[in-house]
Design a protein around this motif. Structure first.
Motif, PDB file in Angstrom:
ATOM      1  N   ARG A 237       0.834  -1.212   0.000  1.00 14.24           N
ATOM      2  CA  ARG A 237       0.000   0.000   0.000  1.00 14.24           C
ATOM      3  C   ARG A 237       0.861   1.251   0.000  1.00 14.24           C
ATOM      4  O   ARG A 237       0.556   2.227  -0.694  1.00 14.24           O
ATOM      5  N   TYR A 256      -2.492  -0.503  -6.490  1.00 12.53           N
ATOM      6  CA  TYR A 256      -3.811  -0.569  -5.849  1.00 12.53           C
ATOM      7  C   TYR A 256      -4.632  -1.738  -6.403  1.00 12.53           C
ATOM      8  O   TYR A 256      -5.291  -2.463  -5.643  1.00 12.53           O
ATOM      9  N   ALA A 259      -3.410  -4.975  -5.012  1.00  8.94           N
ATOM     10  CA  ALA A 259      -3.916  -5.212  -3.659  1.00  8.94           C
ATOM     11  C   ALA A 259      -5.362  -5.700  -3.688  1.00  8.94           C
ATOM     12  O   ALA A 259      -5.757  -6.556  -2.885  1.00  8.94           O
ATOM     13  N   GLU A 268      -9.569  -2.041   4.292  1.00  6.96           N
ATOM     14  CA  GLU A 268      -8.458  -1.955   3.340  1.00  6.96           C
ATOM     15  C   GLU A 268      -8.963  -2.043   1.903  1.00  6.96           C
ATOM     16  O   GLU A 268      -8.438  -1.378   1.005  1.00  6.96           O
ATOM     17  N   ARG A 269      -9.965  -2.871   1.645  1.00 10.09           N
ATOM     18  CA  ARG A 269     -10.530  -2.972   0.296  1.00 10.09           C
ATOM     19  C   ARG A 269     -11.180  -1.654  -0.116  1.00 10.09           C
ATOM     20  O   ARG A 269     -11.042  -1.197  -1.259  1.00 10.09           O
ATOM     21  N   ALA A 272      -8.382   0.836  -0.998  1.00  8.87           N
ATOM     22  CA  ALA A 272      -7.732   0.507  -2.265  1.00  8.87           C
ATOM     23  C   ALA A 272      -8.653   0.805  -3.448  1.00  8.87           C
ATOM     24  O   ALA A 272      -8.209   1.325  -4.486  1.00  8.87           O
ATOM     25  N   ARG A 275      -8.833   4.658  -3.967  1.00 12.12           N
ATOM     26  CA  ARG A 275      -7.611   5.257  -4.510  1.00 12.12           C
ATOM     27  C   ARG A 275      -7.358   4.819  -5.941  1.00 12.12           C
ATOM     28  O   ARG A 275      -6.787   5.574  -6.734  1.00 12.12           O
ATOM     29  N   SER A 276      -7.773   3.625  -6.285  1.00 11.60           N
ATOM     30  CA  SER A 276      -7.665   3.213  -7.681  1.00 11.60           C
ATOM     31  C   SER A 276      -8.558   4.084  -8.561  1.00 11.60           C
ATOM     32  O   SER A 276      -8.146   4.532  -9.648  1.00 11.60           O
TER      33      SER A 276
END
Length: 472
Positions: A237, A256, A259, A268-269, A272, A275-276
């Motif tokens: 990350r 990302y 991940a 966390e999902r 990610a 941010r993707s």
């Protein structure tokens, strides 16, 4: 029998008389008891005190009505002995202090290290960096393995970091990674180095340290890999975050998405996925951004990043030439996000204000006063502070003027003037811009009142409506 009194003896037939056989305390030998005061010599011309029925100590009874002497007799010493042993014959005085156990050489050096560490931290906090540097060098020079010094070195590095000096913590952690390369804390030190390098702007060095954590995880056995699995995911990350801060959105999105292909916890999902989508938006792929942001909002509508996601979605619609979708998204962000702001209220408020201001001002500049005033009304409801609400209400007044709703415009301007007269605002120190806004609102009230009166007079004279220019 005679009783000891300050003046003269008074005879009472009921009281027993002291016999010659009973020993009488004389001035030469005062007696002290643990419970009653010891008799003192009688004044000249006064009979001796009567012996009381108090308990005897060593055959000597206590005497009532006398003050204790300043010097203890042998009887008081015996009483003290009785009080100390409680009658058991064993003395209970203070326990003797055991002699200190001598420290082993290793323990003495550990104490020395702690002393250097504490003094170094205190010097850093005072700003005496030269003294701290000397103490740190002394700490390193102590003849002990570095494994015994690592805690103290990390504490000193933390203090340097808190003071804003990043170079010295970097040097400390780099040295620890070299001299203790087999230590179990190496992955954590590499993560810390990555953060320090990134904060210092050395992005490539930060990425290399994060890669070091990933490589260590790949070399571990099955049991060790399970232990460091969390650190490895964190390093992945952080690599993506560093590429994002660096502006390399393509590489950031690659990590990302990598991940997202693993089994991540829900939080966390969500991070990610957001941010993707953010990387897609920053790469100006508006169609891809719309798809990614809509998926994220469908799955995580109450997430702390949902407000920012709505803002980016509205901007994407606007850039794609879909103004109604952009308007609906902004209104939804302003009006329907109250129950969704629980995760991070400050973040929601920030993105609500940012989105509302940008879109309302854009509508106003393009002459779409209906949509502009609708967004301004929603913005005014976000906060009651004069610094925020009064400028928004003033913009509402301008929109109503352009729409030829002069009475509504006057209401907006009067609201600002009247609010300023309230005690809680009248004596409050306001920014100069707010003071100027109040003056402008008062002038607009006078101007609109004059225009209304003039128009009414002209209508009565000419018998027709007099058009008024709305361009100001």
């Amino acid at each position: 029998a005679p009783v000891a009194t300050p003046a003269a003896p008074v005879a009472t037939p009921a009281a027993p008389v002291a016999t010659p056989a009973a020993p009488v305390v004389t001035p030469a030998a005062p007696v002290v008891t643990p419970a009653a005061p010891v008799a003192t010599p009688a004044a000249p011309g006064t009979p001796s005190a009567v012996i009381s029925d108090a308990p005897k100590i060593d055959g000597v009874p206590a005497v009532d009505g006398a003050e204790a002497p300043k010097r203890k007799s042998r009887f008081s010493a015996a009483a003290d002995a009785l009080s100390e042993d409680g009658g058991s014959g064993k003395k209970r005085g203070k326990a003797k202090k055991e002699p200190p156990v001598p420290l082993t050489p290793e323990q003495a050096k550990a104490v020395e290290i702690k002393g250097f560490s504490d003094k170094a931290k205190a010097s850093i906090k005072k700003g005496d960096f030269e003294v701290a540097q000397g103490l740190l060098e002394s700490l390193v020079a102590v003849d002990l393995p570095h494994s015994e010094k690592k805690v103290a070195l990390q504490e000193v590095a933390t203090v340097y970091e808190e003071r804003g000096d990043l170079t010295k913590p970097i040097a400390i952690y780099e040295k620890l990674c070299v001299v203790l390369d087999n230590d179990g804390d190496v992955p954590a030190w590499l993560l810390k180095l990555g953060q320090l390098y990134r904060d210092a702007g050395a992005y490539q060095m930060a990425i290399s340290r994060y890669y070091g954590v990933i490589q260590l995880g790949m070399k571990m056995g099955s049991s060790d890999f399970t232990r460091y699995q969390g650190l490895t995911r964190q390093a992945q990350r952080e690599v993506a975050n560093t590429y994002f801060i660096k502006g390399d959105f393509e590489q950031a999105q690659k990590f990302y998405n990598m991940a997202l292909r693993s089994d991540l916890p829900k939080e966390e999902r969500a991070v990610a996925m957001f941010r993707s989508a953010h990387c897609t938006f920053m790469r100006n792929d508006m169609n891809g951004a719309v798809n990614a942001l809509e998926r994220f909002l469908k799955d995580f509508s109450r997430h702390a990043s949902a407000a920012e996601a709505r803002y980016m979605l509205a901007m994407s619609y606007k850039n794609l030439g879909r103004p109604q979708d952009a308007y609906d998204t902004v209104i939804e962000l302003l009006r329907e996000a109250k129950g969704k702001a629980e995760a991070d209220p400050k973040a929601w408020a920030f993105w609500q204000k940012k989105a509302g201001n940008e879109f309302a001002n854009d509508y106003y500049q393009r002459g779409d006063f209906v949509n502009a005033v609708t967004i301004y009304q929603a913005l005014a409801a976000l906060e009651t502070a004069p610094e925020w609400r009064w400028p928004v209400v003033y913009q509402m007044g301008l929109c109503f003027e352009r729409l030829r709703f002069e009475s509504r415009a006057v209401e907006c301007y009067k609201y600002i003037v009247e609010e300023n007269t309230k005690p809680e605002f009248r004596w409050k120190k306001m920014p100069q811009s707010v003071g100027n806004l109040v003056k402008m609102a008062a002038w607009r009230v006078e101007q609109l009142s004059w225009e209304g009166a003039t128009s009414k007079q002209l209508r009565s004279t000419a018998g027709t409506e007099v058009p008024r220019s709305v361009s100001r």
